[in-house]
Scaffold this motif. Sequence first.
Motif, PDB file in Angstrom:
ATOM      1  N   VAL A 204     -15.772 -18.378 -49.243  1.00 34.46           N
ATOM      2  CA  VAL A 204     -14.614 -18.813 -48.464  1.00 34.46           C
ATOM      3  C   VAL A 204     -13.493 -19.149 -49.436  1.00 34.46           C
ATOM      4  CG1 VAL A 204     -13.709 -20.522 -46.854  1.00 34.46           C
ATOM      5  CG2 VAL A 204     -16.081 -19.722 -46.625  1.00 34.46           C
ATOM      6  N   PHE A 208      -7.772 -23.111 -46.986  1.00 35.50           N
ATOM      7  CA  PHE A 208      -7.682 -23.110 -45.529  1.00 35.50           C
ATOM      8  C   PHE A 208      -7.374 -24.533 -45.046  1.00 35.50           C
ATOM      9  CE2 PHE A 208      -9.262 -23.536 -41.206  1.00 35.50           C
ATOM     10  CZ  PHE A 208      -8.653 -22.440 -40.602  1.00 35.50           C
ATOM     11  N   TRP A 210      -8.060 -27.091 -43.064  1.00 33.83           N
ATOM     12  CA  TRP A 210      -9.024 -27.633 -42.107  1.00 33.83           C
ATOM     13  C   TRP A 210      -8.456 -28.830 -41.346  1.00 33.83           C
ATOM     14  CZ3 TRP A 210     -12.938 -24.600 -41.090  1.00 33.83           C
ATOM     15  CH2 TRP A 210     -13.381 -23.696 -42.071  1.00 33.83           C
ATOM     16  N   LEU A 253      -6.647 -20.140 -33.288  1.00 30.93           N
ATOM     17  CA  LEU A 253      -6.617 -19.626 -34.659  1.00 30.93           C
ATOM     18  C   LEU A 253      -6.661 -18.104 -34.546  1.00 30.93           C
ATOM     19  CD1 LEU A 253      -9.065 -22.125 -34.579  1.00 30.93           C
ATOM     20  CD2 LEU A 253      -8.251 -22.104 -36.944  1.00 30.93           C
ATOM     21  N   LEU A 273      -3.031 -16.327 -39.453  1.00 30.57           N
ATOM     22  CA  LEU A 273      -3.290 -15.995 -40.851  1.00 30.57           C
ATOM     23  C   LEU A 273      -3.799 -14.553 -40.943  1.00 30.57           C
ATOM     24  CD1 LEU A 273      -5.143 -19.240 -42.016  1.00 30.57           C
ATOM     25  CD2 LEU A 273      -2.799 -18.562 -42.602  1.00 30.57           C
ATOM     26  N   LEU A 276      -9.410 -15.149 -41.539  1.00 30.14           N
ATOM     27  CA  LEU A 276      -9.926 -16.479 -41.244  1.00 30.14           C
ATOM     28  C   LEU A 276     -11.354 -16.608 -41.759  1.00 30.14           C
ATOM     29  CD1 LEU A 276      -8.766 -16.760 -37.517  1.00 30.14           C
ATOM     30  CD2 LEU A 276      -7.738 -17.948 -39.470  1.00 30.14           C
ATOM     31  N   PRO A 277     -11.769 -17.805 -42.175  1.00 31.52           N
ATOM     32  CA  PRO A 277     -13.169 -18.027 -42.574  1.00 31.52           C
ATOM     33  C   PRO A 277     -14.044 -18.120 -41.323  1.00 31.52           C
ATOM     34  CG  PRO A 277     -11.934 -20.072 -42.759  1.00 31.52           C
ATOM     35  CD  PRO A 277     -10.946 -19.014 -42.370  1.00 31.52           C
TER      36      PRO A 277
END
Length: 399
Positions: A204, A208, A210, A253, A273, A276-277
């Motif tokens: 990852v 990001f 979070w 997201l 984005l 994404l993870p």
Amino acid sequence: MSGFLFVVPPLVGHINPAVGVAAQLVVRGHRVAWVCPDAALLRRLAGSEARVYPCAGTVEGERPADLRGAEALKFLWEWFLVPLAEAMAPGVRGAVDDFRPDVVVADQQAFAGALVAERLGLPWATSATTSAEFGGAYDGIPKVAEWLRARLAELRDRIGDPTGTADPRFSPYLTLAFTTPELAGSTDQMTVRHVGPSISERPVADGFPWEWLDPSRERVLVSLGTANADVGGRFLAECVAAVRERAHRVQALVADPGGTLPPATDDKDILILPSLPQLPLLERVDAVVCHAGHNTVCEALWHGVPLVVAPIRDDQPVIAGQVVEAGAGIRVRFGRVTAQRLGEALDTVLYEPGPRTAAARIRTAFRAAGGAPVAATHLEDLAVDSRFRSLNDEVKPPA
């Protein structure tokens, strides 16, 4: 100790399930190597130490945006899968000669692995990263099924054993299905082993945000996969509009690898984005909107997350049908859906108990199936069984 040669196409969704299985085999002390046209992609997903044999490849041609159904399937085979098999075959043969595997593990769409193994008399297992063909997907379109068989027969004549009879999509030894009957339905294929999704840790990227996630609102992950960046603009825009109308209670997201949406700056409702993870996010979201790609669907249901599915092409309509039949999601029309319809579908999967209950049931079945460790055990058993049969053949007295 046995040797396993994984033959995979240069597609993320086909490599990822095999990565977890290969990692299990390495931990158990076995030799593992790969054949993939994109060594950089393989090592990014499987680790920089992965042993990758080079081979030629091809890329999927750009399809007309309105290509659907049987015509889209024919395009996929004629312009990608069959040429890919022919390009990969010499590299697969060279890898077998050098690595000397006990078993070849061939992705269901990497026909070169199965056909070269058959030609050399090696046992091979199928890595089935989609369950679309297990349930007779082409039963209602026999002309398409016959056309596919003809293409495979021609390919066998060129790179396989012309006397062979096995369908290279289904090994007569072992087919690893990364799903379970609770989603895919039952199959009469005798060698299929339902092992559930192969979920393994993925790198990852740092950075990001979070902290953006709002625990007071439901969260929705929107992704159309890595292969649909050029066709998803209108659909993603409708998703954004549907969430805007529910922003007091929903965040979204959105993966937008093609940059089709305008950038959202300091937006507390929509996070857009390029990527994404996905796996860690699935532990934190309440619903997924996607294209019904097999990997995304199974990863969501592994976490018990219900879905809104909008299939685009290839196996996606079949997988979407499985989701709906299982009760774990709502299907919408990719090309014609409106923000209103998407909003209604989201409300159903977020607030009605049926989809979440069905998703939880499939989650339980997936985790009980065993995933990558059980798949690795099946491969070990095949290697042992194959050596045993070879030994018997060697010592058997002449008739």
